[in-house]
Each structure stands twice: as structure tokens, then as C-alpha cells.
Design a protein around this motif. Sequence first.
Motif, PDB file in Angstrom:
ATOM      1  N   SER A 150       4.556  -4.087  14.523  1.00  0.00           N
ATOM      2  CA  SER A 150       3.749  -3.992  13.298  1.00  0.00           C
ATOM      3  C   SER A 150       2.773  -2.830  13.386  1.00  0.00           C
ATOM      4  O   SER A 150       2.603  -2.065  12.436  1.00  0.00           O
ATOM      5  N   THR A 202      -5.204   2.724   1.937  1.00  0.00           N
ATOM      6  CA  THR A 202      -4.521   1.644   2.646  1.00  0.00           C
ATOM      7  C   THR A 202      -3.461   0.997   1.756  1.00  0.00           C
ATOM      8  O   THR A 202      -2.455   0.492   2.264  1.00  0.00           O
ATOM      9  N   THR A 243       1.482  -7.445   5.044  1.00  0.00           N
ATOM     10  CA  THR A 243       0.360  -7.914   4.242  1.00  0.00           C
ATOM     11  C   THR A 243      -0.900  -7.135   4.604  1.00  0.00           C
ATOM     12  O   THR A 243      -0.991  -6.526   5.671  1.00  0.00           O
ATOM     13  N   ARG A 244      -1.873  -7.184   3.700  1.00  0.00           N
ATOM     14  CA  ARG A 244      -3.143  -6.518   4.003  1.00  0.00           C
ATOM     15  C   ARG A 244      -3.809  -7.153   5.219  1.00  0.00           C
ATOM     16  O   ARG A 244      -4.451  -6.478   6.020  1.00  0.00           O
ATOM     17  N   GLY A 245      -3.633  -8.459   5.365  1.00  0.00           N
ATOM     18  CA  GLY A 245      -4.198  -9.142   6.523  1.00  0.00           C
ATOM     19  C   GLY A 245      -3.601  -8.639   7.824  1.00  0.00           C
ATOM     20  O   GLY A 245      -4.313  -8.479   8.826  1.00  0.00           O
ATOM     21  N   ALA A 246      -2.296  -8.362   7.795  1.00  0.00           N
ATOM     22  CA  ALA A 246      -1.638  -7.840   8.990  1.00  0.00           C
ATOM     23  C   ALA A 246      -2.166  -6.449   9.327  1.00  0.00           C
ATOM     24  O   ALA A 246      -2.371  -6.112  10.498  1.00  0.00           O
ATOM     25  N   TYR A 303      -5.183  -5.205   8.550  1.00  0.00           N
ATOM     26  CA  TYR A 303      -6.555  -5.284   9.043  1.00  0.00           C
ATOM     27  C   TYR A 303      -6.638  -5.965  10.410  1.00  0.00           C
ATOM     28  O   TYR A 303      -7.633  -5.803  11.120  1.00  0.00           O
ATOM     29  N   HIS A 304      -5.615  -6.708  10.787  1.00  0.00           N
ATOM     30  CA  HIS A 304      -5.581  -7.291  12.129  1.00  0.00           C
ATOM     31  C   HIS A 304      -5.514  -6.179  13.180  1.00  0.00           C
ATOM     32  O   HIS A 304      -6.119  -6.299  14.261  1.00  0.00           O
ATOM     33  N   HIS A 305      -4.801  -5.118  12.853  1.00  0.00           N
ATOM     34  CA  HIS A 305      -4.654  -4.000  13.783  1.00  0.00           C
ATOM     35  C   HIS A 305      -5.689  -2.906  13.556  1.00  0.00           C
ATOM     36  O   HIS A 305      -6.182  -2.300  14.506  1.00  0.00           O
ATOM     37  N   PRO A 344      -9.172  -2.038  11.136  1.00  0.00           N
ATOM     38  CA  PRO A 344     -10.133  -2.535  10.145  1.00  0.00           C
ATOM     39  C   PRO A 344     -10.397  -1.581   8.985  1.00  0.00           C
ATOM     40  O   PRO A 344     -11.032  -1.974   8.010  1.00  0.00           O
TER      41      PRO A 344
END
Length: 203
Positions: free
Chosen positions: A10, A32, A42-45, A47-49, A51
Motif C-alpha cells: 500500500s 491527495t 481509502t483516505r484512511g489507508a 493517512y495511515h502511511h 499524514p
Amino acid sequence: MVRQERGTRSRRSILEAAAQVFDERGYEGASTTDILARTGLTRGALYHHFPSKEAIAIALVEAQTEALVAPPHSMKLQAAIDLTMEFARRLRCDPVLRASVRLTVEQTSFTYPKRTPYQWSYEAISGLLTEAEAQGEILPGTDIDELTKFIVGAFTGVQLMSQVYTGRDDLLERVTSMWRLLLPGFATPAMISRLRTAPAEES
């Protein structure tokens, strides 16, 4: 282990997508949302990597370090030549490296220290030239610091000129010319005849 491998894929997917967007639009023109559209994540994925967009850009710039590892060679001047040739070759086909270079040279709101990638290049070339000097490959009295700065500057200029004139199509030929013209000024005569300045044949 599976989750770690998925996370690595990812992260790489985000960097490759971001590289394409930054290479096409520059830092200011990228978002982004554009990057996510090319990853399917996903946007969450994301931002997990990373910010922020700036964090992605920093990771891309730092990817230059991977392209500054000299290939092994007993002749250290040849290793320096091969390093620039491989960097140039990758610059033509690797969107991550292209985006990294663009982020380095563009004047934008991106706040990563612009001189840092050039310092990495300086350290890589300086190390090889210092070893070459110790092996008697360089003319006595050569100022290694001055020579390193000149080679890094010349290589940077060659990249920019090639991009402007041919979209980097002639980059390898320009790097060949750079070394062919520079070597007589600092390499020992015995070394010049042994050095290959043309790109290595790809297997």
C-alpha cells in the motif's frame, strides 16, 4: 507478516501514484484526492502511511538515496561513472525518481531543505573520488572537494538541459559527453584508457 506485506504494498502504491501526479503537475498542482484516485485505496489507508501531502513528498525526495548507491567496481572512477549512468537511466523510466528530482529543483511551498539531496550526491561522489585518489586513479594535487562539487553541479545541469531539450531522451548521451570531457582534467592518463564512459549494455 501478511498484514506487514500488505502495508508495504500500500505504501509503495501511494508513492508510485503520488510520483506520477507530482511529476505531471508539480507539488502545488497535486492533491491527495488526485493521488487516491490512482491508488484505489481509502483516505484512511493513505493517512495511515502519510499524514499529509508534504509527508508523501518528503518520502519521495528521500527515495533519491536508493539511486545513489554506487555499483561495485574495483576502479572507483568507473564506479562513479556507473553511478551517474544508472541514475540517468532510472530518471528516464522511474516515475518515483523523476518526481523526487522535480520536488528538489522546483521553487514551491514544499519546505524540505532543497540542498539535502545535493548533499547526498556530494557524499556519494566524494566517497568514490577519495577512494579513487587512494588507488592512484586521480592526478596528484587534485582538490577532491572542488572536483566533487563540480561533478555534482555538472551532472545536475546535464539533467536539466536534457529535460528541456529532449524530455531526457538524450540524457545518457549527455552524461557520456560530460565524463569524456571532464576525465582528462583529473584522471591519470593510464586510467582514462581503461574507463568506459558509454552506458553499459543492458542484459
